[in-house]
Design a protein around this motif. Structure first.
Motif, short mmCIF file in Angstrom:
data_model
loop_
_atom_site.label_atom_id
_atom_site.label_comp_id
_atom_site.label_asym_id
_atom_site.label_seq_id
_atom_site.Cartn_x
_atom_site.Cartn_y
_atom_site.Cartn_z
N ASN A 11 -66.18 84.99 9.77
CA ASN A 11 -66.08 83.88 8.81
C ASN A 11 -65.25 82.73 9.38
N LYS A 12 -65.27 82.59 10.71
CA LYS A 12 -64.57 81.51 11.38
C LYS A 12 -65.58 80.42 11.77
N LEU A 13 -65.11 79.19 11.78
CA LEU A 13 -65.97 78.05 12.11
C LEU A 13 -66.02 77.84 13.62
N PHE A 14 -67.15 77.30 14.08
CA PHE A 14 -67.25 76.95 15.50
C PHE A 14 -68.12 75.71 15.68
N PHE A 15 -67.89 75.02 16.81
CA PHE A 15 -68.67 73.83 17.16
C PHE A 15 -69.99 74.27 17.81
N ASP A 16 -71.07 73.52 17.49
CA ASP A 16 -72.36 73.78 18.12
C ASP A 16 -72.98 72.42 18.45
N PHE A 17 -72.97 72.03 19.74
CA PHE A 17 -73.48 70.71 20.13
C PHE A 17 -74.08 70.80 21.53
N ARG A 18 -74.69 69.71 21.96
CA ARG A 18 -75.29 69.68 23.30
C ARG A 18 -74.59 68.63 24.16
N ALA A 84 -78.66 67.10 35.47
CA ALA A 84 -79.47 67.83 34.51
C ALA A 84 -80.70 67.05 34.09
N THR A 85 -80.72 65.75 34.34
CA THR A 85 -81.84 64.91 33.92
C THR A 85 -82.34 64.09 35.10
N PRO A 86 -83.61 63.66 35.06
CA PRO A 86 -84.15 62.87 36.17
C PRO A 86 -83.58 61.46 36.20
N LEU A 87 -83.76 60.82 37.34
CA LEU A 87 -83.37 59.42 37.44
C LEU A 87 -84.22 58.59 36.49
N LEU A 88 -83.66 57.48 36.05
CA LEU A 88 -84.39 56.60 35.12
C LEU A 88 -85.71 56.15 35.73
N CYS A 89 -85.71 55.83 37.02
CA CYS A 89 -86.93 55.36 37.67
C CYS A 89 -88.01 56.45 37.65
N GLN A 90 -87.60 57.71 37.78
CA GLN A 90 -88.56 58.81 37.75
C GLN A 90 -89.10 59.05 36.34
N PHE A 91 -88.20 59.09 35.38
CA PHE A 91 -88.64 59.34 34.01
C PHE A 91 -89.45 58.17 33.47
N ALA A 92 -89.09 56.94 33.88
CA ALA A 92 -89.83 55.76 33.43
C ALA A 92 -91.28 55.82 33.89
N GLU A 93 -91.50 56.33 35.09
CA GLU A 93 -92.86 56.46 35.61
C GLU A 93 -93.67 57.44 34.76
N ILE A 169 -87.56 54.43 26.34
CA ILE A 169 -87.40 55.42 27.41
C ILE A 169 -86.21 56.33 27.14
N LEU A 170 -85.07 55.74 26.80
CA LEU A 170 -83.86 56.54 26.58
C LEU A 170 -84.00 57.44 25.36
N ASN A 171 -84.63 56.93 24.30
CA ASN A 171 -84.82 57.75 23.10
C ASN A 171 -85.76 58.92 23.38
N GLU A 172 -86.81 58.67 24.16
CA GLU A 172 -87.75 59.73 24.49
C GLU A 172 -87.07 60.77 25.39
N ALA A 173 -86.30 60.29 26.36
CA ALA A 173 -85.60 61.21 27.26
C ALA A 173 -84.59 62.05 26.48
N ALA A 174 -83.92 61.43 25.51
CA ALA A 174 -82.94 62.15 24.70
C ALA A 174 -83.60 63.29 23.92
N ASP A 175 -84.80 63.03 23.41
CA ASP A 175 -85.54 64.08 22.69
C ASP A 175 -85.95 65.22 23.62
N ARG A 176 -86.40 64.87 24.81
CA ARG A 176 -86.92 65.89 25.73
C ARG A 176 -85.81 66.73 26.37
N TYR A 177 -84.71 66.06 26.71
CA TYR A 177 -83.65 66.77 27.42
C TYR A 177 -82.47 67.09 26.52
N GLU A 178 -82.65 66.82 25.23
CA GLU A 178 -81.70 67.21 24.20
C GLU A 178 -80.29 66.69 24.46
N PHE A 179 -80.18 65.37 24.57
CA PHE A 179 -78.87 64.75 24.58
C PHE A 179 -78.89 63.61 23.57
#
Length: 387
Positions: A11-18, A84-93, A169-179
Motif C-alpha cells: 500500500n505504498k506509492l511509487f512513481f511510474d514514468f518514461r 535510444a532514439t534515431p537522429l532527427l534526419c533519419q526519423f524525418a525520412e 515529427i517530434l509528436n510522432e516520434a514521442a508516440d513511437r518511442y514513448e517520451f
C-alpha cells in the motif's frame, strides 16, 4: 504521461514514468493517502517538465536507485550520450515517406523545402528523443533572423509553416518511442489578420472597363465568382456548363501544375450571373479550342506572378487605386453578394466554405444590415412599441 501508482502488497506509492525510452518505476515509503498522492503528483509534474526541457537529472531525484548510475546526467555524459532514439534526419525520412501518400504534390514540395532548408540543417544531427524545448524555441528564434530573397525577414505565418513539420515529427516520434514531446505547450506565433479591402461596385466597373482587352473577361469572372487565383487559372472548358449556367470548380493550378481542389468544400458549382455568362461566351470565341479557359497569347497557362506584376498592379496604379492583392477580388465578390441581400448559405457554397461562419466573421462589417449591427432593427422595435 507518468502516473503515481500504489503497490498492492505494501500500500505504498511509487512513481511510474518514461525517460529516454525506458519505463522507470521508483518506490517511495509514503502510504496511499490523498495528501501523499498530491505531493508526489506535484513532484512528477516537475520531473516531466524537466524531461521536456532536457534538464532532468535522474540521480538528483532518485540517488539511491539502481537506475541512477545508468541514467544520471554524469553517467550519460561519460558514455557520450544516450542513443535510444534515431537522429532527427533519419526519423524525418521515415515520417516523410509515410505521410507523402496523404499530401498533394504542392504540399510535398513545401514540406520537403522546410526540411531541407531549415529544420534538418539546424537539428538533423540530434536524436529526436534528446531535442529539448529550449532548442526548439532557439531554432524558431533563429528563423526570425532569416532574410528572404527580397531582403525581408520571414513573416510569422511563414515561420509557423516551417515549424509545423518539426512539431509533427517530434509528436510522432514521442508516440513511437514513448517520451514526452518537447513541443508540448509551444504555441504558434500570432499572425496579424490579413486586411479585407474589397472593391466597391464602381471600382470594379472602372477596373473592368480599363483593363487591357485580353484580360477583361478574366477579371469579370474573378470579380463576380469569387474564384481563387489557382481555381480560375486552372479552369478548363469541360468544367464550364453553359446549359446549366454553372462553373464546376474541380481543380486548381499550383506551382504550374493542375491538381484537385484542396478540400471537399472547394469542390463546388458556382452559378453564373449574366456578366459572367457573357464574359465566358466571349472568351470561348478566343480559347474555346484549347483546354484552359484563360491562357497567355501563346495558349499556355497563366503565371499568376506575371499577371499580377504586369497587368494587375500597373492597372491599379493607373486608376489611382490603392495597391491591393488580387485575392481581394474574392473578398469583393463576397461583399457584393452580401450587400445585394443574397442568402449567406448560398454565398458560402459559391465561395467553397462549408459553413457561414467565415462570412459573418470576416465580411459582416462591410454590410451592416446583414447582422443588424447598425442598431436599426432595435430602433424599429422601439418605435413600434411606442406606436
Amino acid at each position: 504521461m507518468g502516473k503515481i501508482r500504489v503497490r498492492e502488497k505494501t500500500n505504498k506509492l511509487f512513481f511510474d514514468f518514461r525517460y529516454l525510452g525506458k519505463r522507470c518505476r521508483e518506490q517511495t515509503t509514503l502510504d496511499n493517502i490523498a495528501a501523499n498522492r498530491k505531493k508526489l503528483e506535484r513532484i512528477l509534474e516537475k520531473i516531466e517538465a524537466e524531461i521536456t526541457l532536457g534538464t532532468f537529472d535522474y540521480g538528483r531525484y532518485f540517488p539511491d536507485s539502481p537506475r541512477a548510475k545508468e541514467l544520471s546526467k554524469r553517467a550519460l555524459t561519460a558514455v557520450g550520450g544516450y542513443h535510444a532514439t534515431p537522429l532527427l534526419c533519419q526519423f524525418a525520412e521515415t515520417w516523410f515517406a509515410e505521410k507523402e501518400i496523404e499530401w498533394r504534390e504542392s504540399q510535398i514540395v513545401t514540406v520537403q523545402g522546410c526540411l531541407d532548408r531549415h529544420i534538418l540543417p539546424a537539428l538533423g544531427h540530434k536524436e529526436v528523443g534528446s531535442i529539448t524545448r529550449a532548442e526548439i524555441l532557439e531554432f524558431r528564434a533563429s528563423l526570425a533572423k532569416v532574410n528572404t530573397r527580397s531582403g525581408k525577414k520571414l513573416s510569422a505565418s511563414r515561420i509557423n509553416h516551417i515549424m509545423t513539420p518539426l512539431r509533427m515529427i517530434l509528436n510522432e516520434a514521442a508516440d513511437r518511442y514513448e517520451f514526452s514531446s518537447p513541443y508540448r505547450g509551444i504555441k504558434s506565433l500570432n499572425v496579424p489578420r490579413t486586411d479585407v479591402e474589397p472593391f466597391s461596385l464602381d471600382e470594379v466597373q472602372r477596373i473592368i472597363s480599363n483593363v487591357r482587352d485580353d484580360f477583361r473577361q478574366y477579371y469579370t469572372v474573378r470579380f463576380f465568382t469569387g474564384m481563387r487565383t489557382g481555381e480560375i487559372d486552372g479552369l478548363t472548358w469541360e468544367h464550364v456548363d453553359f446549359s446549366r449556367r454553372q462553373i464546376l470548380v474541380h481543380q486548381a493550378v499550383v506551382n504550374g501544375k493542375v491538381v484537385p481542389t484542396k478540400n471537399d468544400g472547394s469542390f463546388r458549382a458556382i452559378d453564373m450571373s449574366q456578366p459572367v455568362f457573357d464574359a465566358l461566351k466571349a472568351q470561348f470565341e478566343v480559347t474555346g479550342k484549347t483546354g484552359l479557359v484563360f491562357t497567355t497569347r501563346k495558349g499556355t497557362a497563366l503565371s499568376h506572378h506575371n499577371v499580377t506584376k504586369r497587368v494587375w498592379y500597373p492597372l491599379l496604379e493607373e486608376l489611382g487605386m490603392n495597391k491591393r492583392r488580387p485575392y481581394q477580388t474574392r473578398h469583393t465578390a463576397a461583399t457584393l453578394w452580401l450587400a445585394a441581400g443574397e442568402s449567406p448559405e448560398w454565398i458560402a457554397r459559391q465561395m467553397g466554405h462549408t459553413t457561414t461562419e467565415m462570412l459573418f466573421r470576416v465580411y459582416s462589417r462591410f454590410v451592416p444590415n446583414l447582422t443588424r449591427q447598425d442598431g436599426s432593427a432595435f430602433e424599429r422595435m422601439l418605435n413600434q412599441k411606442r406606436a
